[in-house]
Design a protein around this motif. Structure first.
Motif, PDB file in Angstrom:
ATOM      1  N   SER A  31       0.853  -1.186   0.000  1.00  0.00           N
ATOM      2  CA  SER A  31       0.000   0.000   0.000  1.00  0.00           C
ATOM      3  C   SER A  31       0.886   1.232   0.000  1.00  0.00           C
ATOM      4  O   SER A  31       2.022   1.199   0.471  1.00  0.00           O
ATOM      5  CB  SER A  31      -0.950   0.008   1.202  1.00  0.00           C
ATOM      6  OG  SER A  31      -0.225   0.067   2.404  1.00  0.00           O
ATOM      7  N   ASN A 108      -6.307   0.300  -7.769  1.00  0.00           N
ATOM      8  CA  ASN A 108      -6.330  -0.601  -6.621  1.00  0.00           C
ATOM      9  C   ASN A 108      -6.826  -1.967  -7.063  1.00  0.00           C
ATOM     10  O   ASN A 108      -7.723  -2.070  -7.899  1.00  0.00           O
ATOM     11  CB  ASN A 108      -7.256  -0.076  -5.522  1.00  0.00           C
ATOM     12  CG  ASN A 108      -6.700   1.121  -4.797  1.00  0.00           C
ATOM     13  OD1 ASN A 108      -5.516   1.417  -4.876  1.00  0.00           O
ATOM     14  ND2 ASN A 108      -7.552   1.824  -4.087  1.00  0.00           N
ATOM     15  N   THR A 134      -2.734  -1.340  -3.045  1.00  0.00           N
ATOM     16  CA  THR A 134      -3.747  -0.382  -2.616  1.00  0.00           C
ATOM     17  C   THR A 134      -3.141   1.006  -2.477  1.00  0.00           C
ATOM     18  O   THR A 134      -2.110   1.176  -1.812  1.00  0.00           O
ATOM     19  CB  THR A 134      -4.336  -0.796  -1.248  1.00  0.00           C
ATOM     20  OG1 THR A 134      -4.777  -2.150  -1.328  1.00  0.00           O
ATOM     21  CG2 THR A 134      -5.491   0.086  -0.865  1.00  0.00           C
TER      22      THR A 134
END
Length: 149
Positions: A31, A108, A134
């Motif tokens: 992420s 994402n 993400t």
């Protein structure tokens, strides 16, 4: 040829005397935060490797095989690819190591690392290793000012 395993990691270090790999910082999700430009794909600069172990399917099969890695984004777009030749003519087992200096981000979702080998004219998918990527929106800066009326 048999596929034994495939792992996504940041570093794969090979011991030259034993031919064994140490897989460092295995990765299943990534992420990041920050403002995204409208143009995609966006290059995410971090080191990534996909290491696979292969072996002969039997003692008579002493052929070399081409192995292909395709990185497929959430929109089913091929974002990157590479090929390596296994040396199973010389060794019972062989490790392939695909290295990239970044990942092309589109959205994402799940990025599939598809590992396949070629037998004749046909490609056979051995595995697909998922990586969840993400993007998180940055938090707005908070101010410590006085309340106003």
């Amino acid at each position: 040829m048999r596929h034994i395993w495939s792992v996504i990691c940041q570093y794969a270090v090979e011991d030259k005397s034993s031919n064994n790999f140490s897989l460092i910082e295995t990765i299943s999700q990534v992420s990041f935060k920050g403002d995204l430009p409208p143009d995609r794909p966006l290059h995410l600069p971090f080191r990534i490797s996909l290491v696979s172990l292969w072996c002969r399917s039997n003692d008579q099969d002493k052929r070399d095989y081409s192995v292909r890695l395709r990185i497929i984004g959430p929109g089913d777009d091929e974002l990157d690819a590479g090929e390596i030749t296994t040396r199973l003519s010389e060794h019972y087992s062989f490790k392939t190591n695909f290295r990239f200096e970044g990942l092309r981000f589109t959205d994402n979702g799940i990025y599939e690392f598809e590992v396949a080998y070629r037998d004749g004219d046909d490609w056979h998918v051995a595995t697909q290793v998922p990586l969840v990527v993400t993007h998180e929106q940055p938090q707005p800066a908070q101010t410590n000012g006085e309340p106003t009326e």
